[in-house]
Design a protein around this motif. Sequence first.
Motif, mmCIF file in Angstrom:
data_model
loop_
_atom_site.group_PDB
_atom_site.id
_atom_site.type_symbol
_atom_site.label_atom_id
_atom_site.label_comp_id
_atom_site.label_asym_id
_atom_site.label_seq_id
_atom_site.Cartn_x
_atom_site.Cartn_y
_atom_site.Cartn_z
ATOM 1 N N UNK A 71 0.847 -1.185 0.000
ATOM 2 C CA UNK A 71 0.000 0.000 0.000
ATOM 3 C C UNK A 71 0.880 1.232 0.000
ATOM 4 N N UNK A 72 0.454 2.255 -0.737
ATOM 5 C CA UNK A 72 1.200 3.508 -0.754
ATOM 6 C C UNK A 72 0.873 4.319 0.490
ATOM 7 N N UNK A 73 1.916 4.870 1.117
ATOM 8 C CA UNK A 73 1.709 5.782 2.236
ATOM 9 C C UNK A 73 1.333 7.146 1.674
ATOM 10 N N UNK A 74 0.221 7.704 2.133
ATOM 11 C CA UNK A 74 -0.276 8.956 1.559
ATOM 12 C C UNK A 74 -0.185 10.123 2.526
ATOM 13 N N UNK A 75 0.074 9.867 3.795
ATOM 14 C CA UNK A 75 0.118 10.959 4.767
ATOM 15 C C UNK A 75 1.336 11.848 4.514
ATOM 16 N N UNK A 76 1.167 13.155 4.659
ATOM 17 C CA UNK A 76 2.261 14.125 4.567
ATOM 18 C C UNK A 76 3.023 14.023 3.261
ATOM 19 N N UNK A 77 2.350 13.648 2.189
ATOM 20 C CA UNK A 77 3.025 13.568 0.912
ATOM 21 C C UNK A 77 4.015 12.423 0.780
ATOM 22 N N UNK A 78 3.954 11.477 1.673
ATOM 23 C CA UNK A 78 4.890 10.347 1.681
ATOM 24 C C UNK A 78 4.722 9.513 0.418
ATOM 25 N N UNK A 79 5.809 9.228 -0.294
ATOM 26 C CA UNK A 79 5.737 8.439 -1.512
ATOM 27 C C UNK A 79 6.252 7.026 -1.305
ATOM 28 N N UNK A 80 6.429 6.620 -0.074
ATOM 29 C CA UNK A 80 6.867 5.256 0.212
ATOM 30 C C UNK A 80 5.716 4.282 0.026
ATOM 31 N N UNK A 81 6.071 2.999 0.016
ATOM 32 C CA UNK A 81 5.083 1.934 0.023
ATOM 33 C C UNK A 81 5.217 1.155 1.320
ATOM 34 N N UNK A 82 4.072 0.696 1.823
ATOM 35 C CA UNK A 82 4.066 -0.178 2.989
ATOM 36 C C UNK A 82 3.971 -1.621 2.512
ATOM 37 N N UNK A 83 4.911 -2.449 2.989
ATOM 38 C CA UNK A 83 4.962 -3.868 2.655
ATOM 39 C C UNK A 83 4.483 -4.653 3.862
ATOM 40 N N UNK A 84 3.601 -5.626 3.638
ATOM 41 C CA UNK A 84 2.888 -6.241 4.757
ATOM 42 C C UNK A 84 3.563 -7.470 5.361
ATOM 43 N N UNK A 85 4.768 -7.814 4.906
ATOM 44 C CA UNK A 85 5.498 -8.926 5.509
ATOM 45 C C UNK A 85 5.060 -10.293 5.042
ATOM 46 N N UNK A 131 4.190 -13.091 1.644
ATOM 47 C CA UNK A 131 4.752 -13.447 0.343
ATOM 48 C C UNK A 131 4.040 -12.742 -0.812
ATOM 49 N N UNK A 132 2.919 -12.077 -0.536
ATOM 50 C CA UNK A 132 2.261 -11.280 -1.574
ATOM 51 C C UNK A 132 2.740 -9.837 -1.561
ATOM 52 N N UNK A 133 3.547 -9.460 -0.581
ATOM 53 C CA UNK A 133 3.950 -8.070 -0.401
ATOM 54 C C UNK A 133 5.351 -7.800 -0.878
ATOM 55 N N UNK A 134 5.559 -7.800 -2.183
ATOM 56 C CA UNK A 134 6.848 -7.417 -2.737
ATOM 57 C C UNK A 134 6.640 -6.853 -4.134
ATOM 58 N N UNK A 135 7.652 -6.162 -4.632
ATOM 59 C CA UNK A 135 7.665 -5.669 -6.010
ATOM 60 C C UNK A 135 8.903 -6.231 -6.687
ATOM 61 N N UNK A 136 8.819 -6.442 -7.995
ATOM 62 C CA UNK A 136 9.949 -6.992 -8.738
ATOM 63 C C UNK A 136 9.971 -6.434 -10.144
ATOM 64 N N UNK A 137 11.159 -6.347 -10.707
ATOM 65 C CA UNK A 137 11.264 -5.929 -12.093
ATOM 66 C C UNK A 137 10.660 -6.995 -12.994
ATOM 67 N N UNK A 138 10.248 -6.570 -14.170
ATOM 68 C CA UNK A 138 9.544 -7.458 -15.081
ATOM 69 C C UNK A 138 10.480 -8.156 -16.057
ATOM 70 N N UNK A 139 11.604 -7.515 -16.393
ATOM 71 C CA UNK A 139 12.514 -8.054 -17.392
ATOM 72 C C UNK A 139 13.769 -8.609 -16.725
ATOM 73 N N UNK A 140 14.227 -9.752 -17.200
ATOM 74 C CA UNK A 140 15.416 -10.377 -16.638
ATOM 75 C C UNK A 140 16.670 -9.649 -17.115
#
Length: 199
Positions: free
Chosen positions: A40-54, A56-65
């Motif tokens: 989830x994106x943090x929206x308070x105070x203009x925060x552009x971070x993402x919150x990761x929930x710990x 196995x569904x909570x990660x991001x990865x590049x698409x190309x090897x």
Amino acid sequence: KDGAAGPGDHVHPGVVGDEHLERVRRIRLFHHRLLLPGIERAVADGNRAYWFNGSSSGFAATERTVQAPDTVSVEAWFRTTNGFGKIVGFGNSNTGSSSVHDRSIYMDNSGRVIFGVGDNHSQHRGTIRTDGMYRDDNWHHVVATLGPAGMALYIDGQSVGDLAAGSQFAGVGPNYYGYWRIGGDTSWSGGSGYFNGYI
């Protein structure tokens, strides 16, 4: 960036917010990535971070090897109170968990930050571990570098350790193709490899 998905972006259902990790995008490392449920994106105070929930569904990865680099600097901002697991690193899968993974910045179960690189020659893992713990609900900036002379780790602009290339560490990581991942992958430190906190 206006928040709209760009060419090559693949946004999965369940992702909250549409900001695009702008600093990372500028250096083009994560130009093509997957955003999965559990972030989830943090929206308070203009925060552009993402919150990761710990999970196995909570990660991001590049698409190309890409080929795993032997000269690289990896950086991230993170904040957590009880997190552990991978903050950012390289692995041979962009879905599920990687069977080969290294060049990783992660937090162990005690809250210490570790930079780990595999070794082609001796099979020893080169690791640098902080003495301090970073589960204090403050933002911290981590930078890890790898090059022919060895590896180094910095937290909040201060060097916390280095490991010169030598008999225990060859100065290069395993040679394989894979993906950059944020927020989770197979663990080196025991327990979950998925980070619970902001990145």
